[in-house]
Design a protein around this motif. Structure first.
Motif, mmCIF file in Angstrom:
data_model
loop_
_atom_site.group_PDB
_atom_site.id
_atom_site.type_symbol
_atom_site.label_atom_id
_atom_site.label_comp_id
_atom_site.label_asym_id
_atom_site.label_seq_id
_atom_site.Cartn_x
_atom_site.Cartn_y
_atom_site.Cartn_z
ATOM 1 N N MET A 298 -6.356 -11.972 -2.224
ATOM 2 C CA MET A 298 -5.996 -12.731 -1.264
ATOM 3 C C MET A 298 -5.026 -11.982 -0.111
ATOM 4 O O MET A 298 -4.500 -10.805 -0.671
ATOM 5 C CB MET A 298 -5.313 -14.125 -1.622
ATOM 6 N N THR A 299 -4.815 -12.320 1.165
ATOM 7 C CA THR A 299 -3.803 -11.577 1.939
ATOM 8 C C THR A 299 -2.440 -11.973 1.609
ATOM 9 O O THR A 299 -2.153 -12.843 0.793
ATOM 10 C CB THR A 299 -4.236 -12.165 3.349
ATOM 11 N N SER A 300 -1.544 -11.376 2.151
ATOM 12 C CA SER A 300 -0.088 -11.530 2.055
ATOM 13 C C SER A 300 0.238 -12.951 2.293
ATOM 14 O O SER A 300 0.994 -13.755 1.584
ATOM 15 C CB SER A 300 0.971 -10.689 2.619
ATOM 16 N N SER B 252 5.635 -9.808 -7.023
ATOM 17 C CA SER B 252 6.041 -11.054 -6.284
ATOM 18 C C SER B 252 5.055 -11.696 -5.418
ATOM 19 O O SER B 252 4.135 -11.365 -4.902
ATOM 20 C CB SER B 252 7.229 -10.290 -5.422
ATOM 21 N N GLY B 253 5.510 -13.070 -5.306
ATOM 22 C CA GLY B 253 4.439 -14.042 -4.810
ATOM 23 C C GLY B 253 5.086 -13.946 -3.333
ATOM 24 O O GLY B 253 4.063 -14.352 -2.541
ATOM 25 N N SER B 254 6.239 -13.770 -2.875
ATOM 26 C CA SER B 254 6.615 -13.705 -1.551
ATOM 27 C C SER B 254 6.921 -12.562 -0.804
ATOM 28 O O SER B 254 7.275 -12.610 0.565
ATOM 29 C CB SER B 254 8.076 -14.609 -1.624
ATOM 30 N N VAL B 255 6.638 -11.590 -1.546
ATOM 31 C CA VAL B 255 6.978 -10.106 -0.623
ATOM 32 C C VAL B 255 5.643 -9.508 -0.101
ATOM 33 O O VAL B 255 4.601 -9.364 -1.000
ATOM 34 C CB VAL B 255 7.721 -9.247 -1.579
ATOM 35 N N GLY B 256 5.688 -9.238 1.134
ATOM 36 C CA GLY B 256 4.388 -8.794 1.585
ATOM 37 C C GLY B 256 4.082 -7.410 1.359
ATOM 38 O O GLY B 256 4.848 -6.405 0.898
ATOM 39 N N LEU B 257 3.053 -6.868 1.869
ATOM 40 C CA LEU B 257 2.484 -5.358 1.530
ATOM 41 C C LEU B 257 3.413 -4.727 2.376
ATOM 42 O O LEU B 257 3.582 -3.405 1.986
ATOM 43 C CB LEU B 257 0.919 -5.402 1.965
ATOM 44 N N GLU B 258 3.929 -4.892 3.343
ATOM 45 C CA GLU B 258 4.714 -3.969 4.268
ATOM 46 C C GLU B 258 5.942 -3.435 3.783
ATOM 47 O O GLU B 258 6.394 -2.565 4.372
ATOM 48 C CB GLU B 258 5.226 -4.788 5.832
ATOM 49 N N VAL B 259 6.362 -3.928 2.487
ATOM 50 C CA VAL B 259 7.440 -3.320 1.872
ATOM 51 C C VAL B 259 7.182 -1.943 1.212
ATOM 52 O O VAL B 259 8.035 -1.275 1.201
ATOM 53 C CB VAL B 259 7.920 -4.443 0.615
#
Ligand SMILES: NC(=O)c1ccc[n+]([C@@H]2O[C@H](COP(=O)([O-])OP(=O)(O)OC[C@H]3O[C@@H](n4cnc5c(N)ncnc54)[C@H](OP(=O)(O)O)[C@@H]3O)[C@@H](O)[C@H]2O)c1
Length: 257
Positions: free
Chosen positions: A153-155, A89-96
């Motif tokens: 790249m970063t989230s 996903s382009g919009s979901v961060g690593l925290e998921v």
């Protein structure tokens, strides 16, 4: 690498084809329903499972190509800790991924995919992010095997790429839809626009978009703008859109001066 692919939609279809083409072993396809997944499993020549408990635990990497809202819930249901797991996903961060996984990341393919189009796009830039140096090495190896264009790249950066992609692709495509609507209303074919669209994109290989902007708003040709708005008076939504975008172009170049 031994890959378990989760999902059977647009991205899973094209990524599955690409993974196979590049010599990876597709151990298994997981999808909660058989609806679209049976045909994809047959196409990829790999077994299909629909229960989380039946997912093969021996993969090197697990690629979650499922809808954004389903990523978190599915991760919580996994009954084992995969060697490496990524979402697309382009919009979901690593925290998921929470705290239950040791190696995880994102393999975001910056392309537009539709399983209705048979050809997998020739060039797919991959935006990657991983939780550790070791995960990053594995993910970089996988991404480079699929494409020469790999960007770490970063989230936060990836989210900006996603927003930029909505402007560049989704909005442009909607403009093509509206352009077609105008033409068909006058019994004219949309193919009339294709050379213009091709030239617009071709030029961007050599010049920044702002440098090659043309049209009445760019020229500040108010009489043409007024005539177009008058022509659109029967369609207030289209008229409003035309007006807003024209004003955005005028304001952009006013600031540039
Ligand atoms: N499409 C693009 O151009 C594009 C480009 C880059 C990245 N992405 C990202 O890639 C991911 C997949 O997008 P897509 O376009 O391939 O989506 P899609 O075609 O809508 O497919 C969604 C997949 O998610 C599965 N799913 C739905 N609910 C689920 C649940 N509760 N648990 C597990 N799986 C579930 C669906 O299974 P069913 O078949 O059972 O419905 C289907 O296989 C998303 O994160 C998206 O943001 C998409």
């Amino acid at each position: 690498m031994k890959v378990v692919l989760l999902g059977s939609g647009n991205v899973a279809t094209h990524l599955g084809v690409l993974l196979k083409k590049k010599g990876h072993t597709l151990l298994q396809l997981f999808n909660p329903t058989r609806k679209h997944a049976t045909a994809l499993a047959r196409r990829l020549n790999c077994p299909l499972v629909t229960r989380v408990s039946a997912i093969d635990t021996t993969g090197d990497i697990y690629v979650l190509a499922i809808k954004d809202e389903a990523i978190g819930p599915l991760l919580k249901q996994l009954p084992f800790v995969p060697r490496m797991i990524v979402h697309t996903s382009g919009s979901v961060g690593l925290e998921v991924f929470g705290k239950n996984f040791s190696a995880f990341g994102v393999l975001y393919p910056l392309q537009t995919f539709s399983k209705l189009s048979p050809e997998t796009p020739a060039t797919i830039p991959f935006c990657i992010e991983a939780n550790s140096r070791k995960s990053e090495q594995l993910l970089t190896r996988m991404a480079r095997s699929l494409s020469p264009l790999v960007y770490k790249m970063t989230s936060e950066q990836r989210k900006s790429v996603h927003v930029a992609a909505v402007f560049a692709n989704n909005f442009s495509n909607h403009m093509f839809t509206l352009s077609e609507k105008i033409l068909t209303g006058k019994k004219l074919p949309f193919e009339l626009m294709l050379p213009l669209i091709e030239e617009t994109v071709e030029r961007l290989k050599h010049a920044r978009p702002a440098r090659v902007q043309t049209g009445p708003a760019r020229r500040g040709d108010l009489s043409i703008l007024r005539a177009h708005l008058d022509w659109l008076r029967g369609d207030p939504e289209l008229r409003d859109l035309y007006d807003r975008i024209s004003k955005s172009i005028i304001a952009y170049y006013r600031k540039e001066k």
